[in-house]
Design a protein around this motif. Sequence first.
Motif, mmCIF file in Angstrom:
data_model
loop_
_atom_site.group_PDB
_atom_site.id
_atom_site.type_symbol
_atom_site.label_atom_id
_atom_site.label_comp_id
_atom_site.label_asym_id
_atom_site.label_seq_id
_atom_site.Cartn_x
_atom_site.Cartn_y
_atom_site.Cartn_z
ATOM 1 N N THR A 165 0.816 -1.211 0.000
ATOM 2 C CA THR A 165 0.000 0.000 0.000
ATOM 3 C C THR A 165 0.851 1.263 0.000
ATOM 4 N N LEU A 166 1.948 1.231 0.777
ATOM 5 C CA LEU A 166 2.772 2.424 0.968
ATOM 6 C C LEU A 166 3.835 2.613 -0.110
ATOM 7 N N ASN A 167 4.121 1.522 -0.863
ATOM 8 C CA ASN A 167 5.186 1.544 -1.887
ATOM 9 C C ASN A 167 6.555 1.852 -1.301
ATOM 10 N N ARG A 168 6.767 1.459 -0.075
ATOM 11 C CA ARG A 168 8.075 1.609 0.576
ATOM 12 C C ARG A 168 8.136 0.683 1.777
ATOM 13 N N CYS A 169 9.340 0.326 2.164
ATOM 14 C CA CYS A 169 9.537 -0.557 3.308
ATOM 15 C C CYS A 169 9.358 0.210 4.619
ATOM 16 N N VAL A 170 8.641 -0.401 5.566
ATOM 17 C CA VAL A 170 8.511 0.173 6.911
ATOM 18 C C VAL A 170 9.042 -0.815 7.951
ATOM 19 N N ASP A 171 9.855 -1.783 7.477
ATOM 20 C CA ASP A 171 10.444 -2.795 8.357
ATOM 21 C C ASP A 171 9.377 -3.469 9.218
ATOM 22 N N CYS A 172 8.343 -3.955 8.548
ATOM 23 C CA CYS A 172 7.194 -4.514 9.248
ATOM 24 C C CYS A 172 7.485 -5.903 9.822
ATOM 25 N N VAL A 173 6.584 -6.354 10.668
ATOM 26 C CA VAL A 173 6.617 -7.734 11.175
ATOM 27 C C VAL A 173 5.307 -8.425 10.794
ATOM 28 N N SER A 174 4.751 -8.015 9.693
ATOM 29 C CA SER A 174 3.502 -8.582 9.215
ATOM 30 C C SER A 174 3.663 -10.065 8.901
ATOM 31 N N LYS A 175 2.609 -10.830 9.129
ATOM 32 C CA LYS A 175 2.616 -12.244 8.766
ATOM 33 C C LYS A 175 2.689 -12.429 7.258
ATOM 34 N N GLU A 176 2.407 -11.372 6.502
ATOM 35 C CA GLU A 176 2.460 -11.446 5.046
ATOM 36 C C GLU A 176 3.744 -10.847 4.486
ATOM 37 N N ARG A 177 4.694 -10.571 5.360
ATOM 38 C CA ARG A 177 5.991 -10.053 4.933
ATOM 39 C C ARG A 177 6.646 -11.039 3.960
ATOM 40 N N VAL A 178 7.221 -10.535 2.866
ATOM 41 C CA VAL A 178 7.887 -11.419 1.903
ATOM 42 C C VAL A 178 9.411 -11.293 1.967
ATOM 43 N N CYS A 179 9.906 -10.263 2.626
ATOM 44 C CA CYS A 179 11.365 -10.062 2.664
ATOM 45 C C CYS A 179 11.951 -10.657 3.942
ATOM 46 N N ASN A 180 11.950 -11.984 4.016
ATOM 47 C CA ASN A 180 12.411 -12.681 5.218
ATOM 48 C C ASN A 180 13.905 -12.993 5.213
ATOM 49 N N SER A 181 14.495 -13.131 4.034
ATOM 50 C CA SER A 181 15.922 -13.463 3.937
ATOM 51 C C SER A 181 16.604 -12.482 2.989
ATOM 52 N N LEU A 182 17.490 -11.666 3.551
ATOM 53 C CA LEU A 182 18.249 -10.708 2.751
ATOM 54 C C LEU A 182 19.651 -11.258 2.529
#
Length: 205
Positions: A165-182
Amino acid sequence: MDKEKLETLIKNFKLRNIEVSYFDTLKDAKAEILRIIPADCTIGIGHSSTLQEMNISEVLLERGNIVYDKELGKNKEECKSLKKKALITDWYITGSNAISMDGRIVNVDHSGNRVAAISFGPDNVIIVVGINKVVDSLDEAIKRVKNIASPLNAKRAGYNPPCVTLNRCVDCVSKERVCNSLSIIEGQSNPNRIKLFVVKDNYGF
């Protein structure tokens, strides 16, 4: 990409034992993949919209290669099995979220299978990227991964973390987060295990 910039990119990756090839078209990159990979090798595929546009899995299967591509799975269990088998193949083909001019490859994963295979497992790795993935620095690569690639990939996969929605990272802990491994590939101990194919156009996220 101008000649001077390309030469700098090639030089910086060579210092890190990573080979760079530049192609005018995606068709040319595909032809080179088919040329260098023997027809009797096993191949893992890391999910990539660029590779889907190349139709590379189907072409490799048609000529006789054994291909492990999660997109060929009929359900979650089959997809998981294919991702695991892809980790120990002769060759692994994938895309990338960002590469930096100083020779770093940066990726983010939901489950981690792609970054795992790039780091270790397959004997050879080919990473195909459009010039839109090339940025000047490691900091810019990480920003690109978090603020451009992750929201678009989340939306494509049907997830809805805040970044969609925001079109930017907010370092979330959402269960739908896709960026789990950098993952940041700084180099390779095995010269030219990773081959980076840069294509003269914009492809993927």
